[in-house]
Scaffold this active site. Structure first.
Site, short mmCIF file in Angstrom:
data_model
loop_
_atom_site.label_atom_id
_atom_site.label_comp_id
_atom_site.label_asym_id
_atom_site.label_seq_id
_atom_site.Cartn_x
_atom_site.Cartn_y
_atom_site.Cartn_z
N GLU A 95 0.83 -1.20 0.00
CA GLU A 95 0.00 0.00 0.00
C GLU A 95 0.86 1.25 0.00
OE1 GLU A 95 -3.41 -1.98 2.84
OE2 GLU A 95 -2.77 0.07 3.20
N CYS A 108 3.07 8.34 1.63
CA CYS A 108 3.48 7.37 2.65
C CYS A 108 3.82 6.06 1.93
CB CYS A 108 2.34 7.17 3.65
SG CYS A 108 2.75 5.98 4.93
N CYS A 115 5.04 -7.46 7.34
CA CYS A 115 5.99 -7.01 8.38
C CYS A 115 6.12 -8.11 9.43
CB CYS A 115 5.48 -5.72 9.04
SG CYS A 115 6.67 -5.03 10.20
N CYS A 119 3.43 -5.57 15.76
CA CYS A 119 2.77 -4.63 16.67
C CYS A 119 1.30 -5.04 16.78
CB CYS A 119 2.89 -3.19 16.14
SG CYS A 119 4.58 -2.65 15.94
N CYS A 122 -1.60 -3.22 14.63
CA CYS A 122 -1.32 -2.96 13.22
C CYS A 122 -1.86 -4.08 12.33
CB CYS A 122 0.18 -2.84 13.02
SG CYS A 122 0.64 -2.65 11.31
N GLY A 163 5.63 -2.34 6.76
CA GLY A 163 7.01 -2.77 6.99
C GLY A 163 7.76 -1.90 7.98
N GLU A 164 8.86 -2.46 8.47
CA GLU A 164 9.75 -1.75 9.39
C GLU A 164 10.99 -1.34 8.58
OE1 GLU A 164 10.35 -0.50 12.64
OE2 GLU A 164 12.16 -0.04 11.53
N SER A 218 8.21 5.31 16.80
CA SER A 218 6.83 4.98 17.17
C SER A 218 6.84 4.57 18.64
CB SER A 218 6.36 3.83 16.26
OG SER A 218 5.01 3.60 16.41
N LEU A 219 6.41 5.47 19.52
CA LEU A 219 6.56 5.27 20.97
C LEU A 219 5.33 4.58 21.57
CD1 LEU A 219 8.43 5.89 23.42
CD2 LEU A 219 7.17 8.04 23.69
N ASN A 220 4.22 5.28 21.57
CA ASN A 220 2.89 4.72 21.88
C ASN A 220 2.68 4.22 23.30
OD1 ASN A 220 2.35 5.16 19.16
ND2 ASN A 220 2.98 3.10 18.60
N ASN A 294 -7.73 6.03 15.53
CA ASN A 294 -8.82 6.05 14.55
C ASN A 294 -9.19 4.62 14.22
OD1 ASN A 294 -10.42 6.33 12.24
ND2 ASN A 294 -8.60 6.42 10.93
N CYS A 337 -2.69 1.24 8.12
CA CYS A 337 -1.71 0.59 7.26
C CYS A 337 -1.98 -0.91 7.22
CB CYS A 337 -0.32 0.92 7.80
SG CYS A 337 0.79 -0.41 8.09
S1 SF4 Z 1 3.32 -0.75 12.95
FE1 SF4 Z 1 4.96 -0.82 11.43
S2 SF4 Z 1 6.56 -2.03 12.47
FE2 SF4 Z 1 4.67 -2.42 13.58
S3 SF4 Z 1 3.84 -4.29 12.62
FE3 SF4 Z 1 2.92 -2.50 11.59
S4 SF4 Z 1 4.17 -2.14 9.79
FE4 SF4 Z 1 5.36 -3.44 11.20
#
Ligand code: SF4
Length: 367
Positions: A95, A108, A115, A119, A122, A163-164, A218-220, A294, A337
């Protein structure tokens, strides 16, 4: 010769194209002409390379292609953002999101198909990792959307899609160099941001790059326990280790590290969380993006009230941490995402739905 056996020139840098020209008995500047045509002019066929001799163009067309990821789907949001589903040469799908605003547009990009980081909030994590993307597939996402949209305004790029990025660092950095080359795509490095879930050893490696875009973390979460629950990568690279790497990160003059913080009602949005975040970031030249969650009605988490977000922001501001409220774009088009890609695949690899989707936002760097 079919397109499958021809090599894609998208992803090759100037030096590689100079070498390609030399191997075919041409002067090096012919390679630079190809480079400019592909990246600065967006040429997609060898017929458009009219500054090359016809015989060279014919020879190139026999052995090479200029191919972008193929647009398989395009969903428009009421707010003007567009979510693209793109197909790569081997059929892998990723995407890319395009977010136009008044005087700028943000792209983006994805850095991997799927990935492995997992997380919990995600949708991309549900896919697992299919593979790393190549530099050409990352630059190609940008070229494909630019060709589709013809943006007139200033362009920003964030590597915050699927992805990371730091787990595909070498390819990401080559893609960044292609995006940022003033003789090619010409997107200022100051307008390119790479976001990481916190791959600690790679943060130091990223910091040593000569050509380096901005970095977002990405802290969160405000505690180890909270972060581990949301981001299991925290077991491998703890919050403490992550912040140590951030403190050692070689910021340039006036540069700040961006910390992304998705706020979820009752999970990580209290004043105590805000105070802990401020303490965690003490000594780091940082700014915080507060992103109200969201999520769809099917998911068990909700965004905090605006009052809560403002209160959280005030706690940070009172402690002299710049904090900006960022509203997700494309909320009505599966803004998270991985959702579109997931919807196009047969089965996710995890049964449990995530708690909240990753959000696409325009960060301060994008402005
Ligand atoms: S937030 Fe980013 S690093 Fe975490 S699983 Fe999703 S795509 Fe991967």
């Amino acid at each position: 010769m079919g397109s499958n056996s021809r090599r894609n020139l998208v992803g090759m840098d100037r030096r590689e194209l100079e070498q390609l020209a030399a191997e075919r008995g041409q002067p090096a500047y012919r390679g630079r002409q190809i480079y400019t045509a592909i990246y600065a002019r967006g040429a997609r066929s060898f017929d458009e390379l009219t500054d090359l001799p016809g015989s060279f163009r014919e020879a190139l067309a026999q052995h090479y292609i200029i191919a972008y990821p193929e647009i398989k789907g395009r969903i428009a949001s009421r707010d003007g953002s567009l979510r693209y589903l793109l197909s790569l040469e081997d059929g892998a799908r990723v995407e890319t999101v395009y977010m136009p605003e008044d005087n700028r547009a943000t792209l983006c990009l994805s850095s991997q198909a799927g990935c492995a980081v997992d997380c919990r909030f995600c949708f991309t994590a549900l896919l697992g990792l299919e593979r790393n993307l190549t530099p050409g597939e990352m630059a190609g996402q940008a070229l494909a959307v630019i060709a589709d949209q013809h943006p007139k305004s200033r362009l920003n790029v964030v590597l915050m899609g699927m992805g990371e990025p730091l787990l595909n660092l070498k390819a990401v950095m080559k893609a960044v160099r292609l995006l940022a080359d003033p003789r090619g795509m010409g997107i200022s490095l100051r307008r390119i941001t790479v976001s990481t879930a916190g791959i600690v050893p790679k943060i130091a490696e990223f910091g040593r790059e000569a050509v380096r875009p901005k970095l977002a973390i990405s802290l969160n979460a405000s505690t180890e326990e909270q972060r581990t629950a949301l981001m299991p990568i925290n077991r491998k690279y703890s919050l403490q280790q992550l912040l140590k790497a951030c403190r050692a990160y070689p910021l340039r003059p006036r540069e700040r590290l961006t910390f992304e913080y998705v706020m979820m009602e009752g999970i990580n949005d209290s004043d105590d969380d805000a105070a802990r975040v401020a303490d965690l970031l003490c000594g780091i030249r940082a700014k915080v993006n507060l992103i109200p969650y969201n999520g769809g009605p099917a998911l068990p988490y909700r965004p905090p009230s605006l009052d809560r977000v403002l209160a959280f922001q005030k706690v940070l501001s009172d402690k002299e941490i710049p904090a900006f409220i960022r509203i997700s774009r494309g909320q009505d088009i599966m803004a998270a995402c991985g959702q579109l890609r997931l919807a196009s695949s047969a089965e996710p690899n995890r049964q449990t739905l995530p708690t909240t989707p990753q959000q696409c936002v325009a960060t301060p760097e994008c402005q």
